[in-house]
Motif scaffolding. Structure first.
Motif, PDB file in Angstrom:
ATOM      1  N   ALA A  57      24.936   4.397  10.055  1.00 24.08           N
ATOM      2  CA  ALA A  57      25.105   5.824   9.764  1.00 24.08           C
ATOM      3  C   ALA A  57      24.133   6.698  10.560  1.00 24.08           C
ATOM      4  CB  ALA A  57      24.919   6.069   8.266  1.00 24.08           C
ATOM      5  N   GLY A  58      23.307   6.083  11.414  1.00 22.60           N
ATOM      6  CA  GLY A  58      22.345   6.843  12.201  1.00 22.60           C
ATOM      7  C   GLY A  58      21.093   7.213  11.441  1.00 22.60           C
ATOM      8  N   LEU A  59      20.824   6.517  10.322  1.00 26.03           N
ATOM      9  CA  LEU A  59      19.614   6.758   9.530  1.00 26.03           C
ATOM     10  C   LEU A  59      18.520   5.778   9.935  1.00 26.03           C
ATOM     11  CD1 LEU A  59      21.206   7.177   5.986  1.00 26.03           C
ATOM     12  CD2 LEU A  59      20.472   8.992   7.546  1.00 26.03           C
ATOM     13  N   ALA A  60      17.281   6.248   9.940  1.00 28.99           N
ATOM     14  CA  ALA A  60      16.140   5.382  10.258  1.00 28.99           C
ATOM     15  C   ALA A  60      14.926   5.861   9.484  1.00 28.99           C
ATOM     16  CB  ALA A  60      15.848   5.407  11.756  1.00 28.99           C
ATOM     17  N   THR A  61      14.178   4.898   8.934  1.00 32.65           N
ATOM     18  CA  THR A  61      12.931   5.226   8.235  1.00 32.65           C
ATOM     19  C   THR A  61      11.772   4.985   9.195  1.00 32.65           C
ATOM     20  OG1 THR A  61      13.871   4.653   6.081  1.00 32.65           O
ATOM     21  CG2 THR A  61      11.470   4.720   6.254  1.00 32.65           C
ATOM     22  N   LEU A  62      11.051   6.050   9.520  1.00 31.69           N
ATOM     23  CA  LEU A  62       9.931   5.965  10.453  1.00 31.69           C
ATOM     24  C   LEU A  62       8.629   5.698   9.702  1.00 31.69           C
ATOM     25  CD1 LEU A  62      10.709   9.114  12.662  1.00 31.69           C
ATOM     26  CD2 LEU A  62      11.440   6.751  13.046  1.00 31.69           C
ATOM     27  N   SER A  63       7.810   4.813  10.255  1.00 35.81           N
ATOM     28  CA  SER A  63       6.438   4.584   9.771  1.00 35.81           C
ATOM     29  C   SER A  63       5.512   5.194  10.810  1.00 35.81           C
ATOM     30  CB  SER A  63       6.150   3.091   9.638  1.00 35.81           C
ATOM     31  OG  SER A  63       7.010   2.502   8.702  1.00 35.81           O
ATOM     32  N   PHE A  64       4.461   5.920  10.372  1.00 37.08           N
ATOM     33  CA  PHE A  64       3.663   6.692  11.315  1.00 37.08           C
ATOM     34  C   PHE A  64       2.284   7.020  10.744  1.00 37.08           C
ATOM     35  CE2 PHE A  64       6.325   9.307   8.670  1.00 37.08           C
ATOM     36  CZ  PHE A  64       5.436  10.199   8.120  1.00 37.08           C
TER      37      PHE A  64
ATOM     38  N   SER B 192      23.135   2.164  14.985  1.00 37.15           N
ATOM     39  CA  SER B 192      22.779   0.768  15.300  1.00 37.15           C
ATOM     40  C   SER B 192      22.026   0.631  16.619  1.00 37.15           C
ATOM     41  CB  SER B 192      24.034  -0.108  15.310  1.00 37.15           C
ATOM     42  OG  SER B 192      24.706  -0.018  14.083  1.00 37.15           O
ATOM     43  N   ALA B 193      21.186   1.592  16.926  1.00 40.50           N
ATOM     44  CA  ALA B 193      20.417   1.566  18.175  1.00 40.50           C
ATOM     45  C   ALA B 193      18.959   1.883  17.857  1.00 40.50           C
ATOM     46  CB  ALA B 193      20.971   2.599  19.157  1.00 40.50           C
ATOM     47  N   PRO B 194      18.043   1.516  18.758  1.00 42.99           N
ATOM     48  CA  PRO B 194      16.641   1.853  18.532  1.00 42.99           C
ATOM     49  C   PRO B 194      16.471   3.362  18.367  1.00 42.99           C
ATOM     50  CG  PRO B 194      16.830   0.291  20.327  1.00 42.99           C
ATOM     51  CD  PRO B 194      18.225   0.735  19.995  1.00 42.99           C
ATOM     52  N   ALA B 195      15.663   3.758  17.387  1.00 45.49           N
ATOM     53  CA  ALA B 195      15.353   5.180  17.175  1.00 45.49           C
ATOM     54  C   ALA B 195      14.058   5.462  17.939  1.00 45.49           C
ATOM     55  CB  ALA B 195      15.224   5.478  15.689  1.00 45.49           C
ATOM     56  N   LEU B 196      12.907   5.259  17.304  1.00 50.89           N
ATOM     57  CA  LEU B 196      11.616   5.362  17.977  1.00 50.89           C
ATOM     58  C   LEU B 196      10.920   4.014  17.899  1.00 50.89           C
ATOM     59  CD1 LEU B 196      10.332   8.864  16.767  1.00 50.89           C
ATOM     60  CD2 LEU B 196      11.278   8.260  19.006  1.00 50.89           C
ATOM     61  N   LEU B 197      10.099   3.730  18.892  1.00 48.18           N
ATOM     62  CA  LEU B 197       9.387   2.460  18.952  1.00 48.18           C
ATOM     63  C   LEU B 197       7.902   2.672  18.673  1.00 48.18           C
ATOM     64  CD1 LEU B 197      11.114   0.951  22.116  1.00 48.18           C
ATOM     65  CD2 LEU B 197      11.743   0.663  19.704  1.00 48.18           C
ATOM     66  N   CYS B 198       7.231   1.599  18.323  1.00 47.29           N
ATOM     67  CA  CYS B 198       5.798   1.651  18.049  1.00 47.29           C
ATOM     68  C   CYS B 198       5.070   2.307  19.225  1.00 47.29           C
ATOM     69  CB  CYS B 198       5.285   0.229  17.825  1.00 47.29           C
ATOM     70  SG  CYS B 198       3.549   0.140  17.365  1.00 47.29           S
ATOM     71  N   GLY B 199       4.260   3.320  18.926  1.00 46.72           N
ATOM     72  CA  GLY B 199       3.532   4.038  19.959  1.00 46.72           C
ATOM     73  C   GLY B 199       4.165   5.348  20.368  1.00 46.72           C
ATOM     74  N   ASP B 200       5.464   5.542  20.036  1.00 49.76           N
ATOM     75  CA  ASP B 200       6.122   6.812  20.330  1.00 49.76           C
ATOM     76  C   ASP B 200       5.568   7.906  19.417  1.00 49.76           C
ATOM     77  OD1 ASP B 200       7.712   5.686  22.285  1.00 49.76           O
ATOM     78  OD2 ASP B 200       9.476   5.482  21.008  1.00 49.76           O
ATOM     79  N   PHE B 201       5.856   9.146  19.765  1.00 48.64           N
ATOM     80  CA  PHE B 201       5.381  10.300  19.000  1.00 48.64           C
ATOM     81  C   PHE B 201       6.546  11.189  18.604  1.00 48.64           C
ATOM     82  CE2 PHE B 201       1.586   8.999  21.190  1.00 48.64           C
ATOM     83  CZ  PHE B 201       0.527   9.387  20.391  1.00 48.64           C
ATOM     84  N   PHE B 202       6.333  11.975  17.564  1.00 51.06           N
ATOM     85  CA  PHE B 202       7.241  13.064  17.213  1.00 51.06           C
ATOM     86  C   PHE B 202       6.408  14.156  16.554  1.00 51.06           C
ATOM     87  CE2 PHE B 202       7.146  10.473  13.374  1.00 51.06           C
ATOM     88  CZ  PHE B 202       7.149  11.406  12.328  1.00 51.06           C
ATOM     89  N   SER B 203       6.955  15.365  16.518  1.00 48.05           N
ATOM     90  CA  SER B 203       6.265  16.435  15.813  1.00 48.05           C
ATOM     91  C   SER B 203       7.224  17.120  14.855  1.00 48.05           C
ATOM     92  CB  SER B 203       5.628  17.438  16.776  1.00 48.05           C
ATOM     93  OG  SER B 203       6.581  18.039  17.616  1.00 48.05           O
ATOM     94  N   LEU B 204       6.640  17.704  13.836  1.00 42.52           N
ATOM     95  CA  LEU B 204       7.364  18.465  12.809  1.00 42.52           C
ATOM     96  C   LEU B 204       6.705  19.825  12.674  1.00 42.52           C
ATOM     97  CD1 LEU B 204       7.806  15.860   9.918  1.00 42.52           C
ATOM     98  CD2 LEU B 204       9.661  17.061  11.081  1.00 42.52           C
TER      99      LEU B 204
END
Length: 198
Positions: A142-149, A110-122
Protein backbone atom coordinates in the motif's frame (compact mmCIF):
# COMPACT_ATOMS: atom_id res chain seq x y z
CA UNK A 1 7.95 36.33 8.96
CA UNK A 2 9.95 34.16 6.56
CA UNK A 3 13.15 32.46 7.66
CA UNK A 4 16.13 33.13 5.34
CA UNK A 5 18.22 30.29 3.92
CA UNK A 6 22.01 30.20 4.13
CA UNK A 7 23.45 30.35 0.55
CA UNK A 8 24.64 26.79 -0.09
CA UNK A 9 26.99 27.70 -2.95
CA UNK A 10 29.21 29.55 -0.48
CA UNK A 11 29.74 26.62 1.92
CA UNK A 12 33.26 25.19 1.82
CA UNK A 13 32.99 22.55 4.57
CA UNK A 14 30.84 21.70 7.54
CA UNK A 15 30.64 19.54 10.63
CA UNK A 16 27.30 18.14 11.82
CA UNK A 17 26.67 16.44 15.15
CA UNK A 18 23.66 15.30 17.15
CA UNK A 19 23.93 16.41 20.77
CA UNK A 20 22.03 14.54 23.48
CA UNK A 21 21.29 15.80 26.98
CA UNK A 22 22.84 12.89 28.86
CA UNK A 23 24.86 13.12 32.06
CA UNK A 24 26.89 10.50 33.89
CA UNK A 25 27.96 10.26 37.51
CA UNK A 26 31.01 8.08 38.11
CA UNK A 27 31.82 6.52 41.48
CA UNK A 28 35.35 7.37 42.55
CA UNK A 29 35.45 4.08 44.52
CA UNK A 30 34.15 1.49 42.04
CA UNK A 31 34.26 3.29 38.69
CA UNK A 32 30.64 2.38 38.04
CA UNK A 33 28.44 4.95 36.35
CA UNK A 34 24.88 6.09 36.64
CA UNK A 35 23.67 7.56 33.35
CA UNK A 36 20.72 9.95 33.18
CA UNK A 37 19.03 10.71 29.85
CA UNK A 38 17.20 14.05 30.15
CA UNK A 39 15.53 13.65 26.76
CA UNK A 40 16.96 16.67 24.97
CA UNK A 41 18.42 16.18 21.48
CA UNK A 42 19.45 18.75 18.90
CA UNK A 43 21.69 19.25 15.86
CA UNK A 44 24.77 21.46 15.98
CA UNK A 45 26.76 22.69 12.99
CA UNK A 46 30.16 24.27 12.38
CA UNK A 47 30.33 25.77 8.89
CA UNK A 48 33.30 27.21 7.03
CA UNK A 49 32.19 29.51 4.26
CA UNK A 50 34.24 29.67 1.06
CA UNK A 51 36.28 32.81 0.47
CA UNK A 52 34.11 35.40 -1.23
CA UNK A 53 35.08 38.66 -2.86
CA UNK A 54 33.59 42.10 -3.22
CA UNK A 55 29.81 42.35 -3.40
CA UNK A 56 29.24 38.62 -2.62
CA UNK A 57 31.30 38.93 0.56
CA UNK A 58 29.44 42.03 1.67
CA UNK A 59 26.07 40.38 0.96
CA UNK A 60 27.00 37.35 3.06
CA UNK A 61 28.24 39.65 5.84
CA UNK A 62 24.89 41.47 5.74
CA UNK A 63 22.97 38.14 5.84
CA UNK A 64 24.85 37.04 8.97
CA UNK A 65 24.69 40.45 10.63
CA UNK A 66 20.94 40.73 10.01
CA UNK A 67 20.41 37.54 12.03
CA UNK A 68 21.28 39.56 15.13
CA UNK A 69 23.39 36.82 16.70
CA UNK A 70 21.25 34.33 18.62
CA UNK A 71 18.10 36.37 17.99
CA UNK A 72 17.55 35.28 14.38
CA UNK A 73 17.01 31.91 12.73
CA UNK A 74 18.01 30.60 9.32
CA UNK A 75 17.46 27.46 7.27
CA UNK A 76 20.25 25.15 6.19
CA UNK A 77 19.64 22.52 3.52
CA UNK A 78 22.70 20.48 4.45
CA UNK A 79 24.69 20.10 1.19
CA UNK A 80 26.50 17.04 2.56
CA UNK A 81 23.26 15.04 2.47
CA UNK A 82 23.21 13.03 -0.76
CA UNK A 83 19.71 11.65 -1.02
CA UNK A 84 18.45 8.83 -3.22
CA UNK A 85 16.79 9.91 -6.46
CA UNK A 86 13.10 9.20 -5.94
CA UNK A 87 9.72 10.27 -7.22
CA UNK A 88 7.83 9.46 -4.02
CA UNK A 89 5.84 12.16 -2.22
CA UNK A 90 5.85 10.79 1.35
CA UNK A 91 3.48 12.08 4.04
CA UNK A 92 2.75 11.33 7.69
CA UNK A 93 -0.05 8.78 8.11
CA UNK A 94 -2.01 9.26 11.33
CA UNK A 95 -1.99 11.97 13.98
CA UNK A 96 -0.62 11.81 17.51
CA UNK A 97 2.65 10.01 16.73
CA UNK A 98 5.67 10.52 18.98
CA UNK A 99 9.08 9.04 19.75
CA UNK A 100 11.54 7.76 17.15
CA UNK A 101 9.21 5.88 14.81
CA UNK A 102 6.80 7.37 12.27
CA UNK A 103 4.20 5.74 10.05
CA UNK A 104 4.40 7.29 6.58
CA UNK A 105 2.76 6.75 3.21
CA UNK A 106 3.14 7.77 -0.40
CA UNK A 107 6.11 5.53 -1.14
CA UNK A 108 6.46 3.26 -4.16
CA UNK A 109 4.73 -0.04 -3.34
CA UNK A 110 6.96 -2.90 -2.17
CA UNK A 111 10.12 -0.87 -2.77
CA UNK A 112 12.79 0.65 -0.53
CA UNK A 113 11.58 3.88 1.10
CA UNK A 114 14.55 5.38 3.00
CA UNK A 115 17.73 3.56 3.98
CA UNK A 116 19.85 3.76 7.10
CA UNK A 117 21.75 7.06 7.04
CA UNK A 118 19.25 8.90 4.83
CA UNK A 119 17.63 12.12 6.06
CA UNK A 120 14.23 13.76 5.94
CA UNK A 121 12.77 16.93 7.39
CA UNK A 122 9.36 17.89 8.73
CA UNK A 123 7.87 21.34 9.24
CA UNK A 124 8.29 24.71 7.59
CA UNK A 125 10.15 27.94 8.29
CA UNK A 126 11.47 28.24 11.83
CA UNK A 127 9.81 24.92 12.77
CA UNK A 128 11.79 22.83 10.23
CA UNK A 129 13.27 19.76 11.95
CA UNK A 130 15.90 17.38 10.56
CA UNK A 131 15.88 13.60 11.17
CA UNK A 132 18.31 10.80 10.25
CA UNK A 133 16.99 7.32 9.46
CA UNK A 134 18.55 4.57 11.60
CA UNK A 135 17.28 1.44 9.80
CA UNK A 136 16.53 0.40 6.23
CA UNK A 137 12.82 0.74 5.46
CA UNK A 138 10.78 -0.92 2.70
CA UNK A 139 7.24 0.15 1.87
CA UNK A 140 4.45 -2.41 1.89
CA UNK A 141 2.05 -3.05 -1.03
CA UNK A 142 0.00 0.00 0.00
CA UNK A 143 3.06 2.28 -0.03
CA UNK A 144 3.21 2.54 3.78
CA UNK A 145 6.52 2.49 5.67
CA UNK A 146 7.43 2.95 9.33
CA UNK A 147 10.62 5.01 9.64
CA UNK A 148 13.03 4.68 12.59
CA UNK A 149 15.13 7.81 13.15
CA UNK A 150 16.93 10.25 15.46
CA UNK A 151 16.35 12.63 17.13
CA UNK A 152 12.94 11.90 18.61
CA UNK A 153 9.96 13.95 17.49
CA UNK A 154 9.55 17.23 19.40
CA UNK A 155 5.82 17.37 18.73
CA UNK A 156 3.27 15.16 17.00
CA UNK A 157 3.14 15.99 13.27
CA UNK A 158 -0.25 16.35 11.63
CA UNK A 159 -1.54 13.50 9.53
CA UNK A 160 -0.75 14.40 5.92
CA UNK A 161 2.31 16.50 6.82
CA UNK A 162 4.84 16.31 3.99
CA UNK A 163 8.29 14.77 4.52
CA UNK A 164 11.01 16.59 2.60
CA UNK A 165 13.36 13.89 1.32
CA UNK A 166 14.72 15.74 -1.73
CA UNK A 167 16.42 18.61 0.15
CA UNK A 168 16.04 18.07 3.92
CA UNK A 169 16.64 21.21 5.94
CA UNK A 170 16.94 22.32 9.55
CA UNK A 171 16.19 25.64 11.26
CA UNK A 172 19.32 26.88 13.03
CA UNK A 173 20.30 29.70 15.38
CA UNK A 174 23.83 31.12 15.66
CA UNK A 175 25.63 30.22 18.89
CA UNK A 176 28.03 33.17 18.67
CA UNK A 177 28.50 36.36 16.65
CA UNK A 178 30.15 35.75 13.27
CA UNK A 179 33.21 37.92 12.69
CA UNK A 180 33.87 39.18 9.17
CA UNK A 181 37.49 38.38 8.31
CA UNK A 182 38.53 40.76 5.52
CA UNK A 183 41.72 40.09 3.61
CA UNK A 184 43.56 41.61 0.71
CA UNK A 185 41.81 42.27 -2.58
CA UNK A 186 38.42 42.72 -0.86
CA UNK A 187 38.21 39.02 0.15
CA UNK A 188 35.97 37.77 2.95
CA UNK A 189 35.98 34.61 5.15
CA UNK A 190 33.36 33.48 7.69
CA UNK A 191 33.17 30.65 10.24
CA UNK A 192 29.72 29.88 11.62
CA UNK A 193 28.67 27.85 14.64
CA UNK A 194 24.96 27.17 15.06
CA UNK A 195 22.53 24.86 16.81
CA UNK A 196 19.01 23.76 16.06
CA UNK A 197 16.54 26.56 16.80
CA UNK A 198 14.26 25.04 19.43
Amino acid sequence: MSVPALPLTLIESLERRLVTAVTASTSSFTGTQQVQDWGGEWWEYSVEMAMTKGRDGRRLSAFLTALGGMRGRFLLSDPSIAQPDMTAAPVVVGAGQSGTMLLTGGWAASAPALLCGDFFSLGTGGETRLYQVTADTTADVAGLATLSFVPRLRSAPLSGAVLDVAAPAVALRLTAPVPTRIGRADSYRFSITAREAL
